[in-house]
Write a protein that holds these residues in place. Structure first.
Motif, PDB file in Angstrom:
ATOM      1  N   SER A 314      51.162  84.753  34.664  1.00 43.34           N
ATOM      2  CA  SER A 314      52.560  85.135  34.929  1.00 43.34           C
ATOM      3  C   SER A 314      53.467  84.385  33.965  1.00 43.34           C
ATOM      4  N   SER A 355      60.820  79.538  28.950  1.00 41.76           N
ATOM      5  CA  SER A 355      59.792  80.432  29.470  1.00 41.76           C
ATOM      6  C   SER A 355      58.484  79.675  29.484  1.00 41.76           C
ATOM      7  N   THR A 357      54.133  79.830  31.049  1.00 39.43           N
ATOM      8  CA  THR A 357      53.114  80.657  31.693  1.00 39.43           C
ATOM      9  C   THR A 357      52.307  79.822  32.681  1.00 39.43           C
ATOM     10  N   SER A 360      48.559  83.399  37.612  1.00 39.55           N
ATOM     11  CA  SER A 360      49.181  84.139  38.724  1.00 39.55           C
ATOM     12  C   SER A 360      48.529  83.711  40.035  1.00 39.55           C
ATOM     13  N   SER A 378      63.023  84.113  36.958  1.00 37.43           N
ATOM     14  CA  SER A 378      62.356  85.397  37.202  1.00 37.43           C
ATOM     15  C   SER A 378      60.888  85.270  36.815  1.00 37.43           C
ATOM     16  N   CYS A 379      60.095  86.194  37.318  1.00 36.19           N
ATOM     17  CA  CYS A 379      58.651  86.076  37.106  1.00 36.19           C
ATOM     18  C   CYS A 379      58.074  87.448  36.780  1.00 36.19           C
ATOM     19  N   GLU A 380      57.230  87.501  35.750  1.00 40.80           N
ATOM     20  CA  GLU A 380      56.546  88.764  35.411  1.00 40.80           C
ATOM     21  C   GLU A 380      55.041  88.538  35.472  1.00 40.80           C
ATOM     22  N   ASP A 381      54.361  89.411  36.228  1.00 39.53           N
ATOM     23  CA  ASP A 381      52.908  89.277  36.380  1.00 39.53           C
ATOM     24  C   ASP A 381      52.177  90.178  35.374  1.00 39.53           C
ATOM     25  N   LYS A 382      50.854  90.177  35.542  1.00 35.60           N
ATOM     26  CA  LYS A 382      49.972  91.044  34.723  1.00 35.60           C
ATOM     27  C   LYS A 382      50.114  90.766  33.220  1.00 35.60           C
ATOM     28  N   MET A 383      50.231  89.510  32.887  1.00 31.95           N
ATOM     29  CA  MET A 383      50.298  89.102  31.488  1.00 31.95           C
ATOM     30  C   MET A 383      48.966  88.442  31.102  1.00 31.95           C
ATOM     31  N   ARG A 415      55.118  88.768  23.714  1.00 32.11           N
ATOM     32  CA  ARG A 415      56.177  88.262  24.581  1.00 32.11           C
ATOM     33  C   ARG A 415      56.501  86.784  24.376  1.00 32.11           C
ATOM     34  N   GLU A 431      50.959  91.935  27.409  1.00 33.46           N
ATOM     35  CA  GLU A 431      50.621  92.511  28.718  1.00 33.46           C
ATOM     36  C   GLU A 431      49.102  92.619  28.839  1.00 33.46           C
TER      37      GLU A 431
END
Ligand code: ADP
Ligand code: ASP
Ligand code: MG
Length: 471
Positions: A314, A355, A357, A360, A378-383, A415, A431
């Protein structure tokens, strides 16, 4: 000599192991074995069923494991020896069933109980391997790893306490080796000083081998697995992956940390400290020379040694325009991750944001809640992290341009980027769905079009004296 799950997956595989060990007898081997292939996953599923209150499902899983192990043992040792071995194995499985009833009664599966559940895998496989050796005329003895490897109480991911572990290994294992016996131990399992079972984290049998090898000051540590050594990338992602003949400790550590499952990330620490070479070898193809991991970087051509990938990542982004440059702000951010015992892999900062990592699922929701007390997070998964490793990165001009051209040609969006923390690693985040494409493109660009890696011959041999045992 450590044999992984696939190397002891059935009677035939264990028979191969016995022959490999027989070929090393003059070098006085100590053997560390994993649970049979997939057994740890099955024990975890069994434990979860019990933790969820489903005793029949848990007992059914236990019954299937009992049957598989008993059948393997029977096939390996023949009827006469099996009549002696069977009661011992049945006793272990009876204990396992008792444990499952206990978990259902308590209604909860704690990390402590999880370690007790999974410890049956290696405890039992080591008994079977030892019996198989004996019936094949190898003078072997079983040593219970839980009495030798002592750890803290960080269940499922315990850290060895070397001050207690090393003297125990020396006193319990060394005299047997000196007496000409082949010691067989389970990997992965250990215990606290009070004797409560612990484990060293998934894939931890490699770590066990390194712990034992370093304590005994072994001539070398051999990790026997199901591929021809450490390969230039994960062969499941890129079938064209090539064997790496020689790799430095630093390169191998980066590979393991960034997802090359072939070595547990902590494996090399004890070996590095004692400067013991580690070999990764194929138990299905024992004549192959495998990979040698050693201290001095090998001289070789080519920009990179390997590509590793770590999925299930993430990206956490923290934005706070007024605060970021203020004294103590980053400390405040990292303090949150520290409190949740959450390791951070890659970090990049700008004037207004940070930022980073994390794996997850590591308590990310709770971490986000804490961060939002003082910042927008904020958080973005599936990375996924893609990591290019090589001692030649330093001083190779234009290498980044080549990497990102190859990735961009696949229409893949990068990213985050990190280079420089270690001079032998370039990492970037993409991704998860783009990983296979990115790896194939990079592999084609750097390993299939550049000349084959070639080791520069050196006059001085790095091999050590053949007087110490091989683990
Ligand atoms: P063991 O059960 O012997 O410990 P593992 O499954 O833990 O074996 O590790 C071996 C597997 O690691 C290989 O079958 C391969 O699919 C995978 N792997 C991932 N990356 C690499 C790599 N760079 N080199 C070799 N194997 C890799
Ligand atoms: N059996 C354990 C696991 O599957 C340890 C190992 O195989 O290294 O994680
Ligand atoms: Mg492994």
């Amino acid at each position: 000599m450590k044999f992984g799950g696939t190397s002891v997956e059935d009677a035939q595989a264990i028979g191969r192991v016995a022959e490999i060990v027989r070929g090393r007898l003059r070098r006085r081997p100590v053997v560390v074995v994993s649970a049979m292939a997939k057994v740890t996953d099955q024990l975890l599923a069994m434990g979860r069923a019990a933790g969820g209150g489903d005793l029949p499902a848990a007992l059914e899983r236990s019954r299937a494991l009992r049957e598989r192990h008993l059948n393997t043992a029977r096939e390996l040792v023949g009827p006469e020896s099996f009549s002696q071995l069977r009661p011992e194995l049945e006793h272990d499985f009876d204990q396992q069933d008792e444990l499952l009833r206990g978990i259902v009664a308590v209604g909860e599966l704690t990390p402590r109980t999880t370690d007790y559940v999974v410890s049956f895998g290696e405890a039992i496989s080591s008994k079977i391997v030892n019996a198989a050796f004996q019936t094949r005329g190898i003078n072997s003895t079983l040593v219970d790893a839980r009495q030798c490897v002592i750890t803290d109480a960080n269940y499922t991911q315990a850290t060895p306490l070397f001050d207690e572990t090393n003297p125990r290994i020396l006193s319990k294992v060394n005299p047997l080796v000196e007496a000409g016996q082949v010691v067989v131990m389970g990997g992965f399992i250990a215990s606290t000083s009070d004797g409560v079972p612990t484990t060293l984290g998934r894939g931890g049998s490699d770590f066990s081998a390194a712990i034992v090898g370093a304590a005994l000051e072994a001539e070398c540590i051999e990790i026997w697995t199901d591929v021809d050594g450490m390969l230039t990338t994960d062969p499941r992602v890129c079938p064209g992956a090539r064997r790496i003949k020689v790799v430095s400790f630093d390169e191998a550590a980066e590979m393991a940390f960034f997802g090359a499952k072939v070595l547990h990330p902590a494996t090399l620490l004890p070996a590095v400290q004692k400067n013991i070479p580690v070999y990764v070898l194929n138990s299905r193809n024992p004549k192959n020379k495998g990979t040698c991991v050693r201290k001095r970087p090998p001289g070789r051509r080519g920009s990179f040694t390997a590509i590793a990938t770590k999925k299930n990542i993430s990206i956490v982004s923290i934005v706070s325009p007024r605060m970021l440059l203020a004294h103590g702000y980053l400390h405040k951010v990292f303090e949150v991750f520290d409190r949740h015992r959450c390791p951070v892999d890659i970090v990049s900062t700008s004037e207004v944001s940070v930022s980073l990592t994390v794996d997850s699922g590591r308590d990310v929701e709770a971490i986000m809640a804490d961060l939002r007390r003082f910042a927008d997070a904020s958080c973005e998964d599936k990375m996924a992290i893609v990591c290019l490793i090589g001692e030649n990165i330093r001083g190779t001009p234009g290498v980044l341009a080549k990497v990102f051209t190859a990735v961009a040609e696949g229409g893949i969006n990068v990213r985050m980027v990190s280079q420089g923390a270690s001079e032998i690693n370039i990492s970037f985040v993409i991704e998860e769905d783009d990983v296979a494409e990115a790896v194939r493109r990079l592999h084609a660009r750097f390993f299939e079009s550049e000349p084959k890696q070639r080791r520069v011959k050196r006059a001085t041999a790095w091999a050590q004296a053949v007087t110490a045992p091989v683990v």
